[in-house]
Write a protein that holds these residues in place. Structure first.
Motif, PDB file in Angstrom:
ATOM      1  N   VAL A  12      21.393 -42.188  -2.012  1.00 43.66           N
ATOM      2  CA  VAL A  12      20.464 -41.450  -1.361  1.00 43.66           C
ATOM      3  C   VAL A  12      19.226 -42.170  -1.181  1.00 43.66           C
ATOM      4  N   CYS A  13      18.721 -42.850  -2.024  1.00 38.89           N
ATOM      5  CA  CYS A  13      17.426 -43.695  -2.024  1.00 38.89           C
ATOM      6  C   CYS A  13      17.410 -44.544  -1.095  1.00 38.89           C
ATOM      7  N   PHE A  16      17.090 -44.194   2.627  1.00 41.13           N
ATOM      8  CA  PHE A  16      15.838 -43.783   2.779  1.00 41.13           C
ATOM      9  C   PHE A  16      15.021 -45.086   3.044  1.00 41.13           C
ATOM     10  N   ARG A  20      12.786 -46.682   6.035  1.00 39.14           N
ATOM     11  CA  ARG A  20      11.116 -46.879   5.801  1.00 39.14           C
ATOM     12  C   ARG A  20      10.599 -48.349   5.724  1.00 39.14           C
ATOM     13  N   ILE A 211       9.365 -41.320  -3.500  1.00 36.23           N
ATOM     14  CA  ILE A 211      10.517 -40.535  -3.771  1.00 36.23           C
ATOM     15  C   ILE A 211      10.263 -39.625  -4.928  1.00 36.23           C
ATOM     16  N   GLN A 278       8.294 -38.985   2.654  1.00 32.64           N
ATOM     17  CA  GLN A 278       8.658 -38.380   1.310  1.00 32.64           C
ATOM     18  C   GLN A 278      10.082 -38.038   1.416  1.00 32.64           C
ATOM     19  N   LEU A 279      10.835 -38.479   0.183  1.00 35.25           N
ATOM     20  CA  LEU A 279      12.290 -37.911  -0.016  1.00 35.25           C
ATOM     21  C   LEU A 279      11.945 -37.254  -1.485  1.00 35.25           C
ATOM     22  N   ARG A 280      12.541 -36.019  -1.389  1.00 30.96           N
ATOM     23  CA  ARG A 280      12.648 -35.132  -2.597  1.00 30.96           C
ATOM     24  C   ARG A 280      14.065 -34.813  -2.779  1.00 30.96           C
ATOM     25  N   MET A 281      14.686 -35.271  -4.096  1.00 33.46           N
ATOM     26  CA  MET A 281      16.026 -34.983  -4.511  1.00 33.46           C
ATOM     27  C   MET A 281      15.704 -34.032  -5.700  1.00 33.46           C
ATOM     28  N   VAL A 292      18.803 -32.490  -1.140  1.00 34.38           N
ATOM     29  CA  VAL A 292      17.797 -33.556  -0.714  1.00 34.38           C
ATOM     30  C   VAL A 292      16.833 -33.081   0.551  1.00 34.38           C
ATOM     31  N   ARG A 294      13.693 -33.854   3.167  1.00 35.32           N
ATOM     32  CA  ARG A 294      12.651 -34.947   3.705  1.00 35.32           C
ATOM     33  C   ARG A 294      11.260 -34.056   4.052  1.00 35.32           C
TER      34      ARG A 294
END
Length: 295
Positions: A12-13, A16, A20, A211, A278-281, A292, A294
């Protein structure tokens, strides 16, 4: 960490980060992408950043991993801080905002941003019977040196990375509300913590991507930390190694005020003017990704 733990966060990361990085390079060709990574203790940050570095290197992106822990104060300075704030339990151990050499961190990152030679400090957590101390400069990690590939991505990880101060009114409101640990501390001690955190904005503002490994319940940090201690005992073959369950609770309680004060802000997003960066898991008790987002 549980031996049954399977990390599904890296895939996932990495997509992303590569997205970026492409956008970042389109804007500026001569600066590395600085990536902040936040997650509660025991969630698997170390495992994740190692996997991310390997994946990025395989894509030809020379990557530097560092931890906010690398920038702890020298032992003598931590002792002085604890002495000067003897009645503030939050300043009696390393880890909280205020216990890092922020000036040193800013200097190192300034060199990295300009692709100049730099040395990343190293910290020995076992020195002084576990109180810790910074290692001599001769043992720091050299980066961007002649003959070395320039760093194109930097990942700064830590439990408090990305925290932003919420101001006196915000602190007091949370202190007055029901909480697990905040009322165990005097309001002025929490205000000192919040004031200290403002110094870290100079680092947080450098992030081109962020992240957040969030958890369905922040209290998962307690069993996750206990699992780390259990694994330590298994690895050493010593039943007396690591902390007892009672010691784990006391240890995590020392950091939990930071979670209670600042997790909501991280969840809302640490960037005011950069949507999508920003990615929030959100992970469950098994540390597997449940959602997940964004931001």
């Amino acid at each position: 960490m549980s031996q049954n733990f399977v990390d599904d966060k890296a895939l996932v990361c990495i997509s992303f980060i590569l997205e970026r990085l492409k956008a970042h390079q389109a804007e500026t060709h001569d600066r590395p992408l600085i990536i902040g990574l936040n997650g509660v203790q025991g969630v698997g940050k170390t495992t994740l950043v190692a996997a991310l570095a390997v994946a990025l290197e395989n894509d030809g992106v020379h990557t530097l991993i560092c931890s906010i822990d690398d920038f702890y104060l020298k032992h003598e300075d931590q002792v002085a801080l604890a002495r000067d704030h003897a009645d503030n339990a939050l300043m009696q151990h390393r880890g909280e905002p205020g216990t890092h050499d922020v000036a040193l961190a800013k200097a190192v990152f300034a060199s990295l941003m300009q692709r100049r030679p730099a040395h990343l400090p190293r910290y020995d957590k076992g020195a002084f019977h576990g109180q810790g101390d910074r290692l001599p400069e001769t043992q720091w990690k050299a980066v961007n040196q002649p003959g070395q590939a320039p760093v194109r991505a930097v990942i700064l990880e830590g439990w408090s990375v990305g925290f932003r101060a919420i101001g006196p009114e915000g602190v007091e409101a949370k202190w007055k509300a029901p909480s697990r640990t905040l009322r165990k501390h005097r309001l002025e001690h929490l205000l000192f913590l919040d004031q200290s955190l403002k110094e870290y904005d100079g680092l947080t503002d450098l992030f081109g991507a962020f992240i957040h490994i969030d958890s369905e319940h922040v209290e998962f940090v307690y069993p996750w930390r206990q699992e780390q201690e259990d694994c330590l005992r298994a690895e050493k073959g010593d039943p007396d190694a690591g902390m007892t369950p009672e010691q784990v609770v006391k240890f995590v309680d020392g950091y939990f005020p930071g979670y209670e004060l600042y997790t909501d802000g991280v969840r809302r997003g640490i960037f005011s003017d950069r949507p999508g960066c920003q990615l929030r898991m959100v992970v469950g008790r098994d540390r597997r990704v449940k959602q997940v987002i964004r931001i």
